[in-house]
Design a protein around this motif. Structure first.
Motif, PDB file in Angstrom:
ATOM      1  N   ARG A   1      -5.518   8.660 -10.787  1.00 15.24           N
ATOM      2  CA  ARG A   1      -6.058   8.303  -9.464  1.00 15.24           C
ATOM      3  C   ARG A   1      -7.199   7.288  -9.623  1.00 15.24           C
ATOM      4  O   ARG A   1      -7.277   6.302  -8.888  1.00 15.24           O
ATOM      5  CB  ARG A   1      -6.575   9.545  -8.734  1.00 15.24           C
ATOM      6  CG  ARG A   1      -5.504  10.583  -8.421  1.00 15.24           C
ATOM      7  CD  ARG A   1      -5.985  11.587  -7.390  1.00 15.24           C
ATOM      8  NE  ARG A   1      -7.195  12.296  -7.750  1.00 15.24           N
ATOM      9  CZ  ARG A   1      -7.228  13.446  -8.430  1.00 15.24           C
ATOM     10  NH1 ARG A   1      -6.089  14.002  -8.834  1.00 15.24           N
ATOM     11  NH2 ARG A   1      -8.370  14.038  -8.697  1.00 15.24           N
TER      12      ARG A   1
ATOM     13  N   LYS B   1      -3.878  12.573  -0.467  1.00 15.47           N
ATOM     14  CA  LYS B   1      -4.384  11.298  -1.001  1.00 15.47           C
ATOM     15  C   LYS B   1      -5.883  11.143  -0.782  1.00 15.47           C
ATOM     16  O   LYS B   1      -6.446  10.105  -1.127  1.00 15.47           O
ATOM     17  CB  LYS B   1      -3.664  10.110  -0.336  1.00 15.47           C
ATOM     18  CG  LYS B   1      -2.178   9.994  -0.646  1.00 15.47           C
ATOM     19  CD  LYS B   1      -1.577   8.780   0.075  1.00 15.47           C
ATOM     20  CE  LYS B   1      -0.066   8.731  -0.118  1.00 15.47           C
ATOM     21  NZ  LYS B   1       0.535   7.607   0.639  1.00 15.47           N
TER      22      LYS B   1
ATOM     23  N   ILE C   1      -4.542   2.649   6.275  1.00  9.77           N
ATOM     24  CA  ILE C   1      -4.901   3.618   5.227  1.00  9.77           C
ATOM     25  C   ILE C   1      -5.234   4.979   5.834  1.00  9.77           C
ATOM     26  O   ILE C   1      -4.752   6.023   5.366  1.00  9.77           O
ATOM     27  CB  ILE C   1      -6.095   3.085   4.396  1.00  9.77           C
ATOM     28  CG1 ILE C   1      -5.633   1.932   3.501  1.00  9.77           C
ATOM     29  CG2 ILE C   1      -6.721   4.197   3.563  1.00  9.77           C
ATOM     30  CD1 ILE C   1      -6.758   1.237   2.763  1.00  9.77           C
TER      31      ILE C   1
ATOM     32  N   ALA D   1      -7.220   3.366  -8.384  1.00  7.83           N
ATOM     33  CA  ALA D   1      -8.248   2.857  -7.460  1.00  7.83           C
ATOM     34  C   ALA D   1      -8.942   1.636  -8.054  1.00  7.83           C
ATOM     35  O   ALA D   1      -9.174   0.630  -7.377  1.00  7.83           O
ATOM     36  CB  ALA D   1      -9.269   3.952  -7.150  1.00  7.83           C
TER      37      ALA D   1
ATOM     38  N   TYR E   1       0.827  -1.201   0.000  1.00 14.28           N
ATOM     39  CA  TYR E   1       0.000   0.000   0.000  1.00 14.28           C
ATOM     40  C   TYR E   1       0.866   1.259   0.000  1.00 14.28           C
ATOM     41  O   TYR E   1       0.550   2.229  -0.690  1.00 14.28           O
ATOM     42  CB  TYR E   1      -0.958   0.019   1.197  1.00 14.28           C
ATOM     43  CG  TYR E   1      -1.883   1.206   1.148  1.00 14.28           C
ATOM     44  CD1 TYR E   1      -2.994   1.204   0.311  1.00 14.28           C
ATOM     45  CD2 TYR E   1      -1.635   2.359   1.899  1.00 14.28           C
ATOM     46  CE1 TYR E   1      -3.832   2.301   0.230  1.00 14.28           C
ATOM     47  CE2 TYR E   1      -2.465   3.458   1.819  1.00 14.28           C
ATOM     48  CZ  TYR E   1      -3.565   3.422   0.986  1.00 14.28           C
ATOM     49  OH  TYR E   1      -4.391   4.521   0.889  1.00 14.28           O
ATOM     50  N   SER E   2       1.952   1.245   0.749  1.00 18.05           N
ATOM     51  CA  SER E   2       2.849   2.413   0.779  1.00 18.05           C
ATOM     52  C   SER E   2       3.412   2.696  -0.619  1.00 18.05           C
ATOM     53  O   SER E   2       3.533   3.854  -1.032  1.00 18.05           O
ATOM     54  CB  SER E   2       3.997   2.168   1.756  1.00 18.05           C
ATOM     55  OG  SER E   2       3.499   2.027   3.065  1.00 18.05           O
TER      56      SER E   2
ATOM     57  N   THR F   1      -8.078   8.088  -2.139  1.00 15.31           N
ATOM     58  CA  THR F   1      -8.463   7.075  -1.146  1.00 15.31           C
ATOM     59  C   THR F   1      -9.976   6.870  -1.149  1.00 15.31           C
ATOM     60  O   THR F   1     -10.461   5.735  -1.068  1.00 15.31           O
ATOM     61  CB  THR F   1      -8.002   7.500   0.263  1.00 15.31           C
ATOM     62  OG1 THR F   1      -6.588   7.708   0.253  1.00 15.31           O
ATOM     63  CG2 THR F   1      -8.340   6.433   1.292  1.00 15.31           C
TER      64      THR F   1
ATOM     65  N   ASP G   1      -2.160   6.638   7.266  1.00 17.20           N
ATOM     66  CA  ASP G   1      -1.380   7.186   6.149  1.00 17.20           C
ATOM     67  C   ASP G   1      -2.023   8.466   5.618  1.00 17.20           C
ATOM     68  O   ASP G   1      -1.340   9.428   5.264  1.00 17.20           O
ATOM     69  CB  ASP G   1      -1.283   6.130   5.037  1.00 17.20           C
ATOM     70  CG  ASP G   1      -0.530   6.621   3.818  1.00 17.20           C
ATOM     71  OD1 ASP G   1       0.694   6.828   3.928  1.00 17.20           O
ATOM     72  OD2 ASP G   1      -1.151   6.803   2.750  1.00 17.20           O
TER      73      ASP G   1
ATOM     74  N   LEU H   1      -2.462   7.501  -5.575  1.00 15.28           N
ATOM     75  CA  LEU H   1      -3.718   8.113  -5.111  1.00 15.28           C
ATOM     76  C   LEU H   1      -3.590   9.624  -4.956  1.00 15.28           C
ATOM     77  O   LEU H   1      -4.590  10.329  -4.868  1.00 15.28           O
ATOM     78  CB  LEU H   1      -4.144   7.498  -3.774  1.00 15.28           C
ATOM     79  CG  LEU H   1      -4.484   6.005  -3.791  1.00 15.28           C
ATOM     80  CD1 LEU H   1      -4.872   5.539  -2.402  1.00 15.28           C
ATOM     81  CD2 LEU H   1      -5.593   5.705  -4.797  1.00 15.28           C
TER      82      LEU H   1
ATOM     83  N   TYR I   1       2.041   1.611  -3.607  1.00 15.10           N
ATOM     84  CA  TYR I   1       0.960   1.890  -4.547  1.00 15.10           C
ATOM     85  C   TYR I   1       0.258   3.226  -4.297  1.00 15.10           C
ATOM     86  O   TYR I   1      -0.137   3.921  -5.233  1.00 15.10           O
ATOM     87  CB  TYR I   1      -0.044   0.737  -4.465  1.00 15.10           C
ATOM     88  CG  TYR I   1      -1.469   1.148  -4.683  1.00 15.10           C
ATOM     89  CD1 TYR I   1      -1.989   1.261  -5.967  1.00 15.10           C
ATOM     90  CD2 TYR I   1      -2.285   1.476  -3.603  1.00 15.10           C
ATOM     91  CE1 TYR I   1      -3.283   1.675  -6.156  1.00 15.10           C
ATOM     92  CE2 TYR I   1      -3.579   1.889  -3.794  1.00 15.10           C
ATOM     93  CZ  TYR I   1      -4.077   1.991  -5.068  1.00 15.10           C
ATOM     94  OH  TYR I   1      -5.352   2.421  -5.262  1.00 15.10           O
ATOM     95  N   SER I   2       0.092   3.585  -3.010  1.00 18.84           N
ATOM     96  CA  SER I   2      -0.775   4.724  -2.683  1.00 18.84           C
ATOM     97  C   SER I   2      -0.215   6.069  -3.158  1.00 18.84           C
ATOM     98  O   SER I   2      -0.926   7.066  -3.141  1.00 18.84           O
ATOM     99  CB  SER I   2      -1.044   4.787  -1.175  1.00 18.84           C
ATOM    100  OG  SER I   2       0.136   5.066  -0.463  1.00 18.84           O
TER     101      SER I   2
ATOM    102  N   LEU J   1     -10.792   4.779  -4.052  1.00 16.02           N
ATOM    103  CA  LEU J   1     -10.398   3.391  -3.802  1.00 16.02           C
ATOM    104  C   LEU J   1     -11.462   2.655  -2.985  1.00 16.02           C
ATOM    105  O   LEU J   1     -11.865   1.534  -3.319  1.00 16.02           O
ATOM    106  CB  LEU J   1      -9.051   3.348  -3.071  1.00 16.02           C
ATOM    107  CG  LEU J   1      -8.603   1.971  -2.575  1.00 16.02           C
ATOM    108  CD1 LEU J   1      -8.407   1.018  -3.739  1.00 16.02           C
ATOM    109  CD2 LEU J   1      -7.319   2.086  -1.762  1.00 16.02           C
TER     110      LEU J   1
END
Length: 247
Positions: free
Chosen positions: A188, A222, A212, A192, A173-174, A226, A215, A180, A176-177, A229
């Motif tokens: 974006r 983000k 999430i 997602a 996630y770190s 997010t 973060d 976002l 990939y995000s 997503l």
């Protein structure tokens, strides 16, 4: 009759040529999860998906960019044992050629990244962060075909590596995000859409959602991505919720 069909052909060509970027973008389809061939149509004689991919693209892409890559790896991947033995060399060769600016071989190279992951599975996983960065570096483009190839590649990687990824979700996630928070809305949205498949597979959704939102507190830029997503994760077919949404 011939004149009419020629005229309509040119008309359709011109219509396609003058579509705006937004209109071409609307035609991009990265719904990989529903397009994957579930019939197992690969013949048993094929030693590796990677070598089968090389054979296919040898005829379809005759550019110098691709033939150079082909010469480097063709005699190192004819059998599964050879592929495993030369896996580091093949992966590094793929990385080198994906980094070529304005390459004419992006489509076959991105497909072959997926085929290599499909063959190697766990052995491929340490290479995923490098490939993720290379593939996402291609996204700043006005070429909608390259956009589709890149996100299709990522979606298939999620499909074939998800069992490893869900055990490593904090790191994944770190990585990939970052997408976002991308300045372009379509990136974006695509991010997602492609990642939502993986989100639905996570066994401990509470822990992931905590990560999430933690973060998000550190990276408020983000927020829109997010939200998209979470929407994609919960969205089912026919305007209904996905089964994971109950949790």
């Amino acid at each position: 009759m011939k004149i009419k069909s020629k005229s309509s052909y040119h008309k359709s060509e011109n219509t396609y040529r003058f579509l705006t970027f937004a209109e071409r973008l609307a035609n991009v389809n990265i719904d990989v999860i529903h397009r994957i061939d579930r019939t197992g149509s690969y013949t048993e004689e094929v030693e590796t998906y990677f070598s089968e991919g090389l054979t296919k693209w040898r005829d379809l892409n005759l550019t110098e960019h691709f033939t150079t890559f082909l010469k480097e790896v063709a005699n190192k991947s004819q059998s599964f044992n050879m592929l495993v033995f030369h896996q580091k060399y093949i992966a590094e060769s793929l990385k080198t050629h994906l980094a070529v600016k304005n390459s004419l071989a992006y489509q076959p190279l991105l497909d072959l990244v997926v085929q290599l992951a499909r063959d190697l599975q766990t052995d491929f996983y340490p290479h995923f962060p490098d490939f993720f960065l290379l593939v996402t570096s291609l996204l700043d483009t006005k070429d909608t075909e390259v956009l589709e190839w890149a996100f299709t590649c990522l979606s298939y990687l999620y499909k074939y590596l998800w069992r490893l990824m869900v055990k490593d979700m904090t790191n994944i996630y770190s990585l990939y995000s970052t997408l976002l928070a991308h300045k372009k809305e379509h990136i974006r949205n695509f991010a997602a859409e492609s990642f939502s498949f993986l989100m639905r597979k996570v066994p401990d959704l509470d822990a992931l959602l905590n990560h999430i939102f933690s973060d998000l507190e550190q990276n408020p830029d983000k927020v829109e991505g997010t939200g998209q997503l979470l929407f994609e994760m919960c969205k089912g077919v026919r305007k209904m919720f996905h089964s994971c949404a109950a949790t």
